[in-house]
Design a protein around this motif. Structure first.
Motif, PDB file in Angstrom:
ATOM      1  N   GLY A  41      88.344  63.065  89.530  1.00 38.38           N
ATOM      2  CA  GLY A  41      87.378  64.029  90.042  1.00 38.38           C
ATOM      3  C   GLY A  41      86.067  63.390  90.458  1.00 38.38           C
ATOM      4  N   LEU A  42      85.066  64.220  90.633  1.00 34.37           N
ATOM      5  CA  LEU A  42      83.732  63.782  91.026  1.00 34.37           C
ATOM      6  C   LEU A  42      82.707  64.342  90.055  1.00 34.37           C
ATOM      7  N   TYR A  43      81.590  63.663  89.948  1.00 32.80           N
ATOM      8  CA  TYR A  43      80.465  64.144  89.155  1.00 32.80           C
ATOM      9  C   TYR A  43      79.308  64.408  90.100  1.00 32.80           C
ATOM     10  N   LEU A  44      78.744  65.577  89.983  1.00 30.19           N
ATOM     11  CA  LEU A  44      77.518  65.913  90.687  1.00 30.19           C
ATOM     12  C   LEU A  44      76.412  65.827  89.652  1.00 30.19           C
ATOM     13  N   ALA A  45      75.420  64.970  89.903  1.00 35.52           N
ATOM     14  CA  ALA A  45      74.385  64.733  88.901  1.00 35.52           C
ATOM     15  C   ALA A  45      73.010  64.708  89.540  1.00 35.52           C
ATOM     16  N   VAL A  46      72.048  65.273  88.845  1.00 36.37           N
ATOM     17  CA  VAL A  46      70.636  65.133  89.188  1.00 36.37           C
ATOM     18  C   VAL A  46      70.105  64.053  88.259  1.00 36.37           C
ATOM     19  N   VAL A  47      69.593  62.961  88.842  1.00 35.27           N
ATOM     20  CA  VAL A  47      69.186  61.809  88.045  1.00 35.27           C
ATOM     21  C   VAL A  47      67.729  61.455  88.279  1.00 35.27           C
ATOM     22  N   GLU A  48      67.183  60.701  87.339  1.00 33.26           N
ATOM     23  CA  GLU A  48      65.815  60.197  87.422  1.00 33.26           C
ATOM     24  C   GLU A  48      65.850  58.713  87.095  1.00 33.26           C
ATOM     25  N   ARG A  49      65.148  57.895  87.871  1.00 28.62           N
ATOM     26  CA  ARG A  49      65.068  56.458  87.602  1.00 28.62           C
ATOM     27  C   ARG A  49      64.119  56.231  86.427  1.00 28.62           C
ATOM     28  N   THR A  50      64.561  55.406  85.472  1.00 26.19           N
ATOM     29  CA  THR A  50      63.750  55.136  84.291  1.00 26.19           C
ATOM     30  C   THR A  50      64.172  53.800  83.678  1.00 26.19           C
ATOM     31  N   ALA A  51      63.488  53.407  82.630  1.00 24.19           N
ATOM     32  CA  ALA A  51      63.812  52.168  81.914  1.00 24.19           C
ATOM     33  C   ALA A  51      64.641  52.510  80.681  1.00 24.19           C
ATOM     34  N   LEU A  52      65.723  51.748  80.480  1.00 23.66           N
ATOM     35  CA  LEU A  52      66.573  51.905  79.307  1.00 23.66           C
ATOM     36  C   LEU A  52      66.404  50.686  78.409  1.00 23.66           C
ATOM     37  N   PHE A  53      66.365  50.920  77.126  1.00 23.34           N
ATOM     38  CA  PHE A  53      66.276  49.855  76.127  1.00 23.34           C
ATOM     39  C   PHE A  53      67.532  49.943  75.283  1.00 23.34           C
ATOM     40  N   THR A  54      68.311  48.876  75.248  1.00 20.00           N
ATOM     41  CA  THR A  54      69.576  48.910  74.514  1.00 20.00           C
ATOM     42  C   THR A  54      69.539  48.006  73.296  1.00 20.00           C
ATOM     43  N   ASP A  55      70.100  48.515  72.224  1.00 22.29           N
ATOM     44  CA  ASP A  55      70.318  47.771  70.982  1.00 22.29           C
ATOM     45  C   ASP A  55      71.818  47.813  70.740  1.00 22.29           C
ATOM     46  N   ASN A  56      72.513  46.750  71.170  1.00 20.57           N
ATOM     47  CA  ASN A  56      73.977  46.713  71.134  1.00 20.57           C
ATOM     48  C   ASN A  56      74.538  47.912  71.888  1.00 20.57           C
ATOM     49  N   THR A  57      75.015  48.939  71.203  1.00 16.43           N
ATOM     50  CA  THR A  57      75.604  50.093  71.894  1.00 16.43           C
ATOM     51  C   THR A  57      74.652  51.280  71.986  1.00 16.43           C
ATOM     52  N   ALA A  58      73.548  51.274  71.258  1.00 14.56           N
ATOM     53  CA  ALA A  58      72.600  52.393  71.279  1.00 14.56           C
ATOM     54  C   ALA A  58      71.594  52.206  72.413  1.00 14.56           C
ATOM     55  N   LEU A  63      61.382  53.567  75.822  1.00 18.91           N
ATOM     56  CA  LEU A  63      60.863  53.125  74.533  1.00 18.91           C
ATOM     57  C   LEU A  63      59.441  52.591  74.720  1.00 18.91           C
ATOM     58  N   PRO A  64      58.506  52.939  73.846  1.00 23.16           N
ATOM     59  CA  PRO A  64      57.141  52.404  73.994  1.00 23.16           C
ATOM     60  C   PRO A  64      57.133  50.879  74.022  1.00 23.16           C
ATOM     61  N   GLY A  65      56.256  50.302  74.824  1.00 18.69           N
ATOM     62  CA  GLY A  65      56.185  48.863  75.021  1.00 18.69           C
ATOM     63  C   GLY A  65      55.985  48.085  73.734  1.00 18.69           C
ATOM     64  N   SER A  66      55.217  48.644  72.790  1.00 15.76           N
ATOM     65  CA  SER A  66      54.963  47.914  71.538  1.00 15.76           C
ATOM     66  C   SER A  66      56.245  47.749  70.730  1.00 15.76           C
ATOM     67  N   PHE A  67      57.076  48.776  70.648  1.00 17.08           N
ATOM     68  CA  PHE A  67      58.354  48.670  69.940  1.00 17.08           C
ATOM     69  C   PHE A  67      59.276  47.682  70.639  1.00 17.08           C
ATOM     70  N   GLU A  68      59.266  47.741  71.955  1.00 18.10           N
ATOM     71  CA  GLU A  68      60.119  46.843  72.728  1.00 18.10           C
ATOM     72  C   GLU A  68      59.744  45.379  72.500  1.00 18.10           C
ATOM     73  N   ARG A  69      58.450  45.087  72.499  1.00 18.84           N
ATOM     74  CA  ARG A  69      58.004  43.697  72.281  1.00 18.84           C
ATOM     75  C   ARG A  69      58.397  43.199  70.893  1.00 18.84           C
ATOM     76  N   ILE A  70      58.265  44.046  69.886  1.00 12.71           N
ATOM     77  CA  ILE A  70      58.626  43.660  68.513  1.00 12.71           C
ATOM     78  C   ILE A  70      60.123  43.383  68.426  1.00 12.71           C
ATOM     79  N   ALA A  71      60.928  44.272  68.978  1.00 10.74           N
ATOM     80  CA  ALA A  71      62.383  44.118  68.901  1.00 10.74           C
ATOM     81  C   ALA A  71      62.850  42.891  69.668  1.00 10.74           C
ATOM     82  N   ARG A  72      62.336  42.694  70.869  1.00  7.09           N
ATOM     83  CA  ARG A  72      62.786  41.564  71.693  1.00  7.09           C
ATOM     84  C   ARG A  72      62.331  40.228  71.121  1.00  7.09           C
TER      85      ARG A  72
END
Length: 111
Positions: A41-58, A63-72
């Motif tokens: 089939g097909l998917y009809l989706a309304v999407v928004e461009r954004t930043a994703l932060f991944t931790d393995n599968t999550a 994500l706020p920049g401060s958390f991202e810097r600590i994790a990375r």
């Protein structure tokens, strides 16, 4: 956006393949399989461009920049940031039919 399930998974940052080392247990593996969109089939989706932060599968959206810097700083291979499209709404159309298409149209919303 109008796309098949695999293409929409790719555009929204869902991994097509996952390293076994990134899965912590069997339940995560089953959850990964359940979360994948159907290939028919097909998917009809309304999407928004954004930043994703991944931790393995999550995945966390915007994500706020401060958390991202600590994790990375602790493990850059485990924690990653990438740009992707996040679905605000989606619907599965024409299940059971196979399509190989990807059609994008911009929509400008003004106040």
């Amino acid at each position: 956006m109008l796309a098949n399930g695999r293409q929409l998974d790719d555009l929204t940052g869902r991994p097509r393949a996952m390293n076994v080392s990134q899965l912590r247990n069997f339940d995560e593996y089953l959850g990964l399989l359940r979360d994948a969109r159907d290939a028919d089939g097909l998917y009809l989706a309304v999407v928004e461009r954004t930043a994703l932060f991944t931790d393995n599968t999550a995945t966390t959206v915007e994500l706020p920049g401060s958390f991202e810097r600590i994790a990375r700083s602790t493990d850059a291979a485990r924690y990653q940031r990438r740009e992707a499209a996040v679905p605000l709404w989606e619907s599965h159309l024409l299940p059971g039919r196979l399509f190989n298409v990807n059609l994008r149209r911009s929509l400008k919303i003004t106040d």
